[in-house]
Design a protein around this motif. Structure first.
Motif, PDB file in Angstrom:
ATOM      1  N   ASP A   1       0.872  -1.175   0.000  1.00 26.59           N
ATOM      2  CA  ASP A   1       0.000   0.000   0.000  1.00 26.59           C
ATOM      3  C   ASP A   1       0.910   1.226   0.000  1.00 26.59           C
ATOM      4  O   ASP A   1       1.699   1.421   0.930  1.00 26.59           O
ATOM      5  CB  ASP A   1      -0.875  -0.027   1.252  1.00 26.59           C
ATOM      6  N   VAL A   2       0.832   2.054  -1.033  1.00 27.17           N
ATOM      7  CA  VAL A   2       1.802   3.144  -1.180  1.00 27.17           C
ATOM      8  C   VAL A   2       1.111   4.493  -1.323  1.00 27.17           C
ATOM      9  O   VAL A   2      -0.083   4.588  -1.589  1.00 27.17           O
ATOM     10  CB  VAL A   2       2.727   2.914  -2.401  1.00 27.17           C
ATOM     11  N   GLY A   3       1.905   5.529  -1.130  1.00 25.23           N
ATOM     12  CA  GLY A   3       1.480   6.907  -1.335  1.00 25.23           C
ATOM     13  C   GLY A   3       2.724   7.744  -1.553  1.00 25.23           C
ATOM     14  O   GLY A   3       3.836   7.218  -1.599  1.00 25.23           O
ATOM     15  N   ASP A   4       2.571   9.029  -1.660  1.00 29.14           N
ATOM     16  CA  ASP A   4       3.713   9.915  -1.902  1.00 29.14           C
ATOM     17  C   ASP A   4       4.385  10.233  -0.573  1.00 29.14           C
ATOM     18  O   ASP A   4       3.878  11.024   0.225  1.00 29.14           O
ATOM     19  CB  ASP A   4       3.241  11.193  -2.583  1.00 29.14           C
ATOM     20  N   ASP A   5       5.549   9.641  -0.357  1.00 28.23           N
ATOM     21  CA  ASP A   5       6.202   9.808   0.936  1.00 28.23           C
ATOM     22  C   ASP A   5       6.763  11.212   1.137  1.00 28.23           C
ATOM     23  O   ASP A   5       6.967  11.630   2.282  1.00 28.23           O
ATOM     24  CB  ASP A   5       7.332   8.779   1.103  1.00 28.23           C
ATOM     25  N   VAL A   6       7.017  11.953   0.065  1.00 28.12           N
ATOM     26  CA  VAL A   6       7.459  13.336   0.232  1.00 28.12           C
ATOM     27  C   VAL A   6       6.360  14.160   0.901  1.00 28.12           C
ATOM     28  O   VAL A   6       6.633  15.094   1.655  1.00 28.12           O
ATOM     29  CB  VAL A   6       7.887  13.942  -1.119  1.00 28.12           C
ATOM     30  N   TYR A   7       5.100  13.795   0.645  1.00 26.75           N
ATOM     31  CA  TYR A   7       3.977  14.406   1.348  1.00 26.75           C
ATOM     32  C   TYR A   7       3.677  13.714   2.686  1.00 26.75           C
ATOM     33  O   TYR A   7       2.719  14.089   3.370  1.00 26.75           O
ATOM     34  CB  TYR A   7       2.712  14.355   0.482  1.00 26.75           C
ATOM     35  N   GLY A   8       4.444  12.713   3.017  1.00 24.32           N
ATOM     36  CA  GLY A   8       4.186  11.964   4.245  1.00 24.32           C
ATOM     37  C   GLY A   8       2.997  11.049   4.142  1.00 24.32           C
ATOM     38  O   GLY A   8       2.374  10.712   5.158  1.00 24.32           O
TER      39      GLY A   8
ATOM     40  N   GLY B   1      18.896  14.681  -1.886  1.00 27.86           N
ATOM     41  CA  GLY B   1      18.226  13.952  -2.968  1.00 27.86           C
ATOM     42  C   GLY B   1      17.737  12.585  -2.580  1.00 27.86           C
ATOM     43  O   GLY B   1      17.469  11.749  -3.441  1.00 27.86           O
ATOM     44  N   GLY B   2      17.584  12.334  -1.259  1.00 24.21           N
ATOM     45  CA  GLY B   2      17.173  11.011  -0.810  1.00 24.21           C
ATOM     46  C   GLY B   2      15.697  10.845  -0.552  1.00 24.21           C
ATOM     47  O   GLY B   2      15.252   9.742  -0.237  1.00 24.21           O
ATOM     48  N   ALA B   3      14.907  11.912  -0.678  1.00 22.69           N
ATOM     49  CA  ALA B   3      13.464  11.778  -0.497  1.00 22.69           C
ATOM     50  C   ALA B   3      12.874  11.045  -1.695  1.00 22.69           C
ATOM     51  O   ALA B   3      13.204  11.343  -2.844  1.00 22.69           O
ATOM     52  CB  ALA B   3      12.821  13.158  -0.356  1.00 22.69           C
ATOM     53  N   MET B   4      12.014  10.073  -1.419  1.00 22.33           N
ATOM     54  CA  MET B   4      11.461   9.237  -2.485  1.00 22.33           C
ATOM     55  C   MET B   4       9.942   9.321  -2.473  1.00 22.33           C
ATOM     56  O   MET B   4       9.338   9.693  -1.466  1.00 22.33           O
ATOM     57  CB  MET B   4      11.931   7.792  -2.310  1.00 22.33           C
ATOM     58  N   ARG B   5       9.331   8.985  -3.558  1.00 19.33           N
ATOM     59  CA  ARG B   5       7.877   9.093  -3.677  1.00 19.33           C
ATOM     60  C   ARG B   5       7.187   7.833  -3.135  1.00 19.33           C
ATOM     61  O   ARG B   5       7.097   7.634  -1.948  1.00 19.33           O
ATOM     62  CB  ARG B   5       7.519   9.383  -5.140  1.00 19.33           C
ATOM     63  N   GLN B   6       6.740   6.931  -4.004  1.00 16.88           N
ATOM     64  CA  GLN B   6       6.009   5.747  -3.545  1.00 16.88           C
ATOM     65  C   GLN B   6       6.998   4.685  -3.039  1.00 16.88           C
ATOM     66  O   GLN B   6       7.077   3.567  -3.551  1.00 16.88           O
ATOM     67  CB  GLN B   6       5.118   5.198  -4.653  1.00 16.88           C
ATOM     68  N   SER B   7       7.731   5.048  -2.004  1.00 15.38           N
ATOM     69  CA  SER B   7       8.811   4.183  -1.524  1.00 15.38           C
ATOM     70  C   SER B   7       8.311   3.075  -0.612  1.00 15.38           C
ATOM     71  O   SER B   7       9.109   2.324  -0.048  1.00 15.38           O
ATOM     72  CB  SER B   7       9.881   5.017  -0.809  1.00 15.38           C
TER      73      SER B   7
END
Length: 349
Positions: free
Chosen positions: A35-42, A238-244
Motif C-alpha cells: 500500500d503506497v502513497g507519496d512519501d514526500v507528502y508523508g 536527494g534522498g526523499a522518495m515518492r512511492q517508496s
C-alpha cells in the motif's frame, strides 16, 4: 531459479559480503502488494509503518527511511554534529574509510581517529580524546561508534560497554551516534535486545540490506527533533522518495524474519573459522568471529581468493594479506560446507 533458492543454486557460493542477498518470495510479494502513497507528502502508509516499527524497536521517538546506510550516516552527522568541529571515531570505522569523504564535504566536520582494541572504544579511551571547546582547539561535537565493526571482523559492543560509553559522552554534554549497519548481528552476538542497543545512543541507523536481507534501504532513528532535522537533510541530499512503500514493504519483512535467523549466519562463520584453523599452523594468529564476518590474516589473500573462485566460492580481501568472508541468508548449510571444504584445500596448498 526460484526466488527462495539459495545463492549457490546458480553454482556459486558468494561470501564477498552480506550485501549480495536477493529478496525472497515473501519480500517480492510484499513489494508487489504494498500500500503506497507519496512519501514526500508523508502519505506512504507502508513507509510510516516501517519507520514507526524501527523507532519502537530501539526505544526511539521517530524513524526515517533512507536509500542507503551511507546517507543515514551523513544525515546523522549533519543533524548531530556542528560544522567546523570534529567527530571522535575509531580509526578503522566505516565513516572514515568507506564514505568517500562525505563527512568533510557535506557536513563540514573533521574526524578525530583513535585506534581502539578490536575497533571498540571504551569509556576511558573516549574520555581521554574528547577535546573541549577551548580556542584554538577543534572541539569535539559528536562521538560515533560502529556496531558491529566491519574492518575488525564484526566485533560488537556489549550493553555494559555501551552504558559506560554513553555515560561518559553524556557527562561531556555531547550526542552519541551509532552506525549500526549490522546492529542486529550485535544483538544476536551479545545476547542483548534492540532496546538495550539503542538506550545509550542519541541516534542510530541500521541497514535493511545487509544481515536482514532486504534489497535496499537503511533506517535512521532517534529523537523526533533530530529525525525532523535528518528528514530535511535527506531532502537536500536527494534522498526523499515518492512511492517508496515498495522498498519499505521488503524492509518490514526483513525486520520480521531476519533477526531470528542470524544465529545460523554466526554458526556458519564459526565453521569457516574452524576450517581455517584446522589447516593453518598452530602459531598462525586468527581471531574467532564474533558475528558473521571472518578474517584470515597473514596469508596471500589474492591467491586464496583466486583459488576459491576456481572452486565456485566467492570471497574478498581487505588487503594483500587479509582474506575476508561474510556469511548471510543466501548461503545455507550445504553452501557453507562447500565453502569450508574449498577453504581447507586452498589454504593447505
Amino acid at each position: 531459479m526460484s526466488a527462495n533458492a539459495p545463492r549457490h543454486a546458480d553454482g556459486l557460493v558468494d561470501l564477498r559480503s552480506d550485501t549480495v542477498t536477493r529478496p525472497d518470495a515473501a519480500m517480492r510479494r510484499a513489494m508487489a502488494e504494498a500500500d503506497v502513497g507519496d512519501d514526500v507528502y508523508g502519505e506512504d502508509p507502508t513507509v510510516r509503518r516501517l519507520e514507526e516499527t524501527a523507532a519502537a524497536l530501539f526505544g526511539k521517538e521517530a524513524g526515517l527511511l533512507c536509500p542507503s546506510g551511507v546517507q543515514c550516516n551523513l544525515v546523522g552527522l549533519l543533524s548531530l554534529a556542528t560544522r567546523g568541529t570534529e567527530v571522535l571515531v575509531e580509526a578503522d570505522a566505516h565513516l572514515v574509510n568507506y564514505e568517500a569523504g562525505a563527512g568533510a564535504m557535506f557536513a563540514g566536520v573533521q574526524f578525530r581517529t583513535v585506534q581502539a582494541p578490536d575497533g571498540l572504544f571504551d569509556a576511558d579511551l573516549v574520555a581521554a580524546h574528547i577535546r573541549p571547546d577551548h580556542f584554538p582547539l577543534t572541539a569535539t561535537s559528536l562521538v560515533a561508534i560502529e556496531q558491529t565493526h566491519n574492518r575488525r571482523g564484526g566485533t560488537a559492543y556489549t550493553p555494559e560497554a555501551l552504558a559506560a560509553i554513553g555515560a561518559t559522552v553524556r557527562e561531556a554534554g555531547l550526542p552519541l551516534y551509532m552506525d549500526g549497519a549490522r546492529v542486529f548481528n550485535a544483538v544476536e552476538a551479545t545476547g542483548s535486545t534492540t532496546e538495550e542497543q539503542g538506550r545509550q545512543v542519541t541516534a542510530l541507523s541500521f541497514c535493511l540490506s545487509k544481515a536482514l536481507g532486504a534489497p535496499v534501504g537503511s533506517v535512521f532513528v532517534g529523537p523526533a527533533d533530530v529525525v525532523d532535522a535528518a528528514r530535511g537533510w535527506r531532502r537536500r541530499l536527494g534522498g526523499a522518495m515518492r512511492q517508496s512503500g515498495v522498498i519499505a514493504a521488503a524492509g518490514l519483512v526483513a525486520l520480521e524474519q531476519g533477526p531470528g535467523r542470524l544465529a545460523q549466519d554466526h554458526e556458519h562463520a564459526r565453521m569457516l573459522y574452524d576450517a581455517a584453523r584446522a589447516v593453518l599452523p598452530d602459531d598462525h594468529p586468527i581471531a574467532p568471529p564474533t558475528s558473521n564476518i571472518v578474517y584470515v590474516d597473514g596469508v596471500d589473500a589474492p591467491a586464496i581468493v583466486a583459488g576459491l573462485r576456481e572452486r565456485g566460492i566467492l570471497a574478498g580481501s581487505m588487503d594483500p594479506t587479509t582474506l575476508r568472508m561474510v556469511t548471510h541468508r543466501d548461503v545455507d548449510t550445504v553452501g557453507i560446507t562447500r565453502a569450508t571444504d574449498a577453504l581447507k584445500t586452498v589454504l593447505a596448498s
